[in-house]
Design an enzyme around this catalytic site. Sequence first.
Site, PDB file in Angstrom:
ATOM      1  N   ASP A   1       0.835  -1.207   0.000  1.00 51.33           N
ATOM      2  CA  ASP A   1       0.000   0.000   0.000  1.00 51.33           C
ATOM      3  C   ASP A   1       0.875   1.263   0.000  1.00 51.33           C
ATOM      4  OD1 ASP A   1      -2.793   0.965   0.382  1.00 51.33           O
ATOM      5  OD2 ASP A   1      -1.971   1.845   2.201  1.00 51.33           O
TER       6      ASP A   1
ATOM      7  N   GLU B   1      14.861 -15.112   0.975  1.00 47.68           N
ATOM      8  CA  GLU B   1      15.138 -16.131   2.004  1.00 47.68           C
ATOM      9  C   GLU B   1      14.182 -17.325   1.849  1.00 47.68           C
ATOM     10  OE1 GLU B   1      14.451 -14.082   5.719  1.00 47.68           O
ATOM     11  OE2 GLU B   1      16.029 -12.620   5.318  1.00 47.68           O
TER      12      GLU B   1
HETATM   13  C1  NOJ Z   1      -4.421   2.868  -0.903  1.00 43.56           C
HETATM   14  C2  NOJ Z   1      -5.558   1.931  -0.616  1.00 43.56           C
HETATM   15  O1  NOJ Z   1      -5.842   1.193  -1.771  1.00 43.56           O
HETATM   16  C3  NOJ Z   1      -6.703   2.806  -0.167  1.00 43.56           C
HETATM   17  O2  NOJ Z   1      -7.903   2.098  -0.119  1.00 43.56           O
HETATM   18  C4  NOJ Z   1      -6.343   3.410   1.149  1.00 43.56           C
HETATM   19  O3  NOJ Z   1      -7.365   4.286   1.547  1.00 43.56           O
HETATM   20  C5  NOJ Z   1      -5.030   4.197   1.053  1.00 43.56           C
HETATM   21  N1  NOJ Z   1      -4.023   3.496   0.314  1.00 43.56           N
HETATM   22  C6  NOJ Z   1      -4.487   4.477   2.426  1.00 43.56           C
HETATM   23  O4  NOJ Z   1      -4.023   3.283   3.010  1.00 43.56           O
END
Ligand code: NOJ
Length: 558
Positions: A222, A272
Amino acid sequence: MTIAVSTLAPIGENRPGAEWWRSAVIYQVYPRSFADANGDGMGDLAGVTAHLDDLVSLGVDAIWLSPFYPSPQNDAGYDVADYCDVDPRFGTLADFDRMLYAAHDRGIRVVVDLVPNHSSSEHEWFQAALAAGPGSPERARYLFRDGKGEHGELPPNNWVSVFGGPGWTRVPEADGTPGQWYLHLFDVTQPDFDWTNPEVHEFFKNVLRFWLDRGVDGFRVDVAHGLAKDGELPDTIISDDPSMGGGEHVAPYWGQEPVHDIYREWNAVLREYDGDRALCAEAWLPTVDETALWVRSDEMHQAFNFPYLTTKWDADDLREVISESLRAYPAVGAPATWVLSNHDVIRHATRLALTADTPRDGGIGPRTEARPIPGLGQRRARAATTLMLALPGSAYLYQGEELGLPEAVDLTDDVRQDPTWFRTNGEKYGRDGCRVPLPWTADAPAFGFNDTGASWLPQPDEWARFARDAQEDDPASTLWLYRTLLANRRQYGLGAGSIEWLSGYPSDVIAVRNGDVTVVVNLGSEPVVLPAGTLVVASEPLAGGALPADTAVWLLAG
Ligand code: NOJ
């Protein structure tokens, strides 16, 4: 009950250059909305396990699960309070193990979501940071700073939250007086980690190992472009100079060079382990070339191709982004990837035909100017997917697109849950419209999402016709189209192929050959004469042998 850790027998040979993730079709499961086994209105891991056979019959190679970790759910689970457990709403670690084992048993790989830019404010580290006070090692795991102004009453800089509003929040100190500020590029309950702190690095390497030890095949990472901030924390510049993005924010937290060292470290952690584990970057960067920097050979393995997702339904633009992608990713040894929908954008069955332009993250609601053009979006979406699944590389599908699901555009204000909606005071509807629970059975409570009829977001009544069981035996359905595309993509090895552009077509037609398969997509308004060949699949019925508007076809050379 103890479940044996399972790793999947290799698909194909898994030798360098032929690893599974180079050509896999990966299906995004949004656990809140996939299937709800316990009937509480929110999906769960047992629901995923119960429907794995449906994913096998669809023909996908892997699933990626959005977060299911303990979380207050202020950002639908992207606010993680514990990185190494399962939220009781989604089940238990044993449910996870059962799901993983059952997926591997069916030849389906499992990718989980890693959220390393920020934690939830309920994470024990953040709670300790609040308690410990300025200058403590606990605060040094996050980005706490003194404010500006005579009494520190102004935020340290002008950074804003992606969801709207300021990017800094001030905390009271132990004696109750206003104290330091902390950075949150997203919701106020999502404090950003300080990635210059070695403790943060060690922590996340152990999180990776926790899930790798359980047997996961990879991670979707993310905000992969955001972990490293410019250490000086300078103001964001808003510039009209086209060379600086032309009116865009030049933000000193996206795409900073040190972020790449983090992924080199993680690449080494994955090495790993046996079995070709993979990292996929969620990095919203403007160009394919910039995105390709995240997938250099010692960093991540894949990056979402958001420049492709954001390309309009236009033949020239699509030709350009496809060529760029097939040049830039292989140039650094990575596969191209393709994606049209996910849980953050308007579903492509709606997005591809709107009455007005609308921002990617703005959503659609009763008061937006942009409204769907009935029928056209779905037709274009089927054609767009028919093109996408013919392209070499790895493709991502978002749950529900195989049913042709549109965006839910008429959710009322009172049911909305996206922090974007709240932080912009309703100016942006946000992303709830693409997150509505799936319809499985037309004639059942909550369309078979569960047995009770509960649903954390209401499903539109018209979704009965999109239910999976309504499409199961209908060769004209979107479900059949997806199954046919995926079976033939596998049979003709398109994911591992390469394309050749075909000439002799009007400019609003895309024509390519990938191995034995010729793909023709008509983005214009006039029917197009097709070359001789055997029909493999068409996104709509052909009209007397010609390819109608907004239709795509796969043919075998005649
Ligand atoms: C990207 C994620 O896909 C989204 O849903 C989220 O709100 C933001 N990152 C923050 O984590």
